[in-house]
Motif scaffolding. Structure first.
Motif, PDB file in Angstrom:
ATOM      1  N   ASN A  12      74.032 122.376  65.329  1.00 38.95           N
ATOM      2  CA  ASN A  12      73.741 122.416  66.763  1.00 38.95           C
ATOM      3  C   ASN A  12      74.906 123.030  67.524  1.00 38.95           C
ATOM      4  OD1 ASN A  12      72.486 120.040  65.404  1.00 38.95           O
ATOM      5  ND2 ASN A  12      71.351 119.925  67.325  1.00 38.95           N
ATOM      6  N   ARG A  13      74.607 123.996  68.368  1.00 39.51           N
ATOM      7  CA  ARG A  13      75.674 124.654  69.115  1.00 39.51           C
ATOM      8  C   ARG A  13      76.381 123.695  70.067  1.00 39.51           C
ATOM      9  NH1 ARG A  13      72.099 128.906  68.157  1.00 39.51           N
ATOM     10  NH2 ARG A  13      73.125 130.884  67.642  1.00 39.51           N
ATOM     11  N   ASN A  14      75.680 122.699  70.554  1.00 38.82           N
ATOM     12  CA  ASN A  14      76.285 121.789  71.509  1.00 38.82           C
ATOM     13  C   ASN A  14      77.450 121.005  70.902  1.00 38.82           C
ATOM     14  OD1 ASN A  14      76.140 120.705  74.245  1.00 38.82           O
ATOM     15  ND2 ASN A  14      75.600 118.767  73.286  1.00 38.82           N
ATOM     16  N   ASN A 119      81.220 118.862  73.253  1.00 41.81           N
ATOM     17  CA  ASN A 119      79.915 118.507  73.799  1.00 41.81           C
ATOM     18  C   ASN A 119      79.697 119.417  75.001  1.00 41.81           C
ATOM     19  OD1 ASN A 119      77.625 117.314  74.916  1.00 41.81           O
ATOM     20  ND2 ASN A 119      78.271 115.242  74.372  1.00 41.81           N
ATOM     21  N   ILE A 120      79.208 120.621  74.743  1.00 42.30           N
ATOM     22  CA  ILE A 120      79.164 121.672  75.761  1.00 42.30           C
ATOM     23  C   ILE A 120      78.326 121.259  76.951  1.00 42.30           C
ATOM     24  CG2 ILE A 120      78.316 124.019  76.197  1.00 42.30           C
ATOM     25  CD1 ILE A 120      79.175 124.701  73.318  1.00 42.30           C
ATOM     26  N   PRO A 171      86.742 126.001  70.270  1.00 43.24           N
ATOM     27  CA  PRO A 171      86.161 124.698  70.587  1.00 43.24           C
ATOM     28  C   PRO A 171      87.074 123.810  71.432  1.00 43.24           C
ATOM     29  CG  PRO A 171      85.805 125.248  68.292  1.00 43.24           C
ATOM     30  CD  PRO A 171      86.788 126.237  68.827  1.00 43.24           C
ATOM     31  N   VAL A 172      88.387 123.980  71.284  1.00 44.47           N
ATOM     32  CA  VAL A 172      89.323 123.228  72.117  1.00 44.47           C
ATOM     33  C   VAL A 172      89.190 123.655  73.571  1.00 44.47           C
ATOM     34  CG1 VAL A 172      91.752 122.732  72.552  1.00 44.47           C
ATOM     35  CG2 VAL A 172      90.918 122.875  70.205  1.00 44.47           C
ATOM     36  N   CYS A 173      89.004 124.950  73.803  1.00 43.61           N
ATOM     37  CA  CYS A 173      88.779 125.426  75.170  1.00 43.61           C
ATOM     38  C   CYS A 173      87.550 124.751  75.770  1.00 43.61           C
ATOM     39  CB  CYS A 173      88.601 126.951  75.174  1.00 43.61           C
ATOM     40  SG  CYS A 173      90.064 127.872  74.658  1.00 43.61           S
ATOM     41  N   SER A 174      86.510 124.601  74.961  1.00 41.91           N
ATOM     42  CA  SER A 174      85.298 123.918  75.423  1.00 41.91           C
ATOM     43  C   SER A 174      85.561 122.434  75.673  1.00 41.91           C
ATOM     44  CB  SER A 174      84.184 124.097  74.389  1.00 41.91           C
ATOM     45  OG  SER A 174      83.022 123.410  74.777  1.00 41.91           O
ATOM     46  N   ARG A 175      86.272 121.785  74.754  1.00 38.69           N
ATOM     47  CA  ARG A 175      86.610 120.371  74.934  1.00 38.69           C
ATOM     48  C   ARG A 175      87.406 120.153  76.225  1.00 38.69           C
ATOM     49  NH1 ARG A 175      87.122 120.396  69.017  1.00 38.69           N
ATOM     50  NH2 ARG A 175      86.218 118.481  68.148  1.00 38.69           N
TER      51      ARG A 175
END
Length: 224
Positions: A12-14, A119-120, A171-175
């Motif tokens: 899952n991309r999310n 968790n986008i 992913p850290v940027c997203s977090r």
């Protein structure tokens, strides 16, 4: 007959930060592949992967019958198969450093991973923060600050041009966005640069369209 394109199996991309790393690297560097999305923790996930890999884990790259299920191994395989793509920096010393920070990201930052998972779709300002998480954040800020300062004249990424190190920290940027982590300006600019990548925007848009959430996410979903 033309050779079949490699297939990248993703979750899952999310949620699937590891899938994002391999997918973003290949997409942003123009490495051709087919993608096979699977819902994490589903019976399909297990049954499909069991047919092509000894390990039920994503990302999984399958190329000409060869299954590669570890993200660092995928990166090294891509670097060997596509030596001109820019998977790693060209300079040997910078290449060694890029490998080091990717390995650190791969093996470390356990408190950040567990307390602030990717968790986008959600907005969770401050949730999960504690002193151990802050120690992980401080280390990431140190890495980003040093590398951006060293390579600022050559481009907006950690080593100037986009490479595997940026994919590993995406992913850290997203977090940091989901959890509204305060960053110094040089790091916040880097975060925004990564999130603005065309491939990253594509991943984010598809994550938001999945409508596939874990039950514990319900109280924290973004308002429509």
């Amino acid at each position: 007959m033309p050779a079949e394109r490699p297939t990248l199996y993703i979750g899952n991309r999310n949620y699937s930060s590891w899938s994002l790393r391999a997918w973003l690297l290949m997409r942003e560097l123009g490495i051709d592949f087919d993608e096979h999305p699977l819902r994490l923790f589903s019976e399909e996930f297990r049954s499909v992967l069991a047919k092509v890999s000894p390990v039920a884990r994503v990302p999984l790259l399958v190329d000409d019958g060869l299954a590669i299920w570890e993200s660092l191994a995928i990166v090294e395989y891509l670097a060997e198969r596509h030596p001109q793509a820019g998977v790693w920096p060209a300079d040997p010393r910078e290449r060694a450093r890029a490998r080091a920070v990717c390995a650190e990201m791969h093996a470390g930052f356990g408190n950040l991973r567990s307390r602030m998972p990717m968790n986008i779709e959600a907005s969770l300002p401050g949730m999960g923060w504690d002193l151990a998480v802050q120690a992980d954040i401080d280390r990431i800020v140190s890495i980003w600050t040093e590398l951006r300062t060293l390579h600022a004249a050559r481009g907006p990424f950690l080593f100037g041009e986009f490479c595997a190190a940026d994919a590993f920290f995406a992913p850290v940027c997203s977090r940091f966005t989901t959890h509204a982590v305060a960053l110094p300006p040089i790091c916040d600019q880097y975060r925004q640069t990564v999130l603005a990548l065309p491939a990253m925007r594509e991943w984010t848009d598809k994550a938001l369209a999945e409508h596939c959430f874990l039950p514990e996410d319900e109280p924290y979903r973004r308002a429509p």
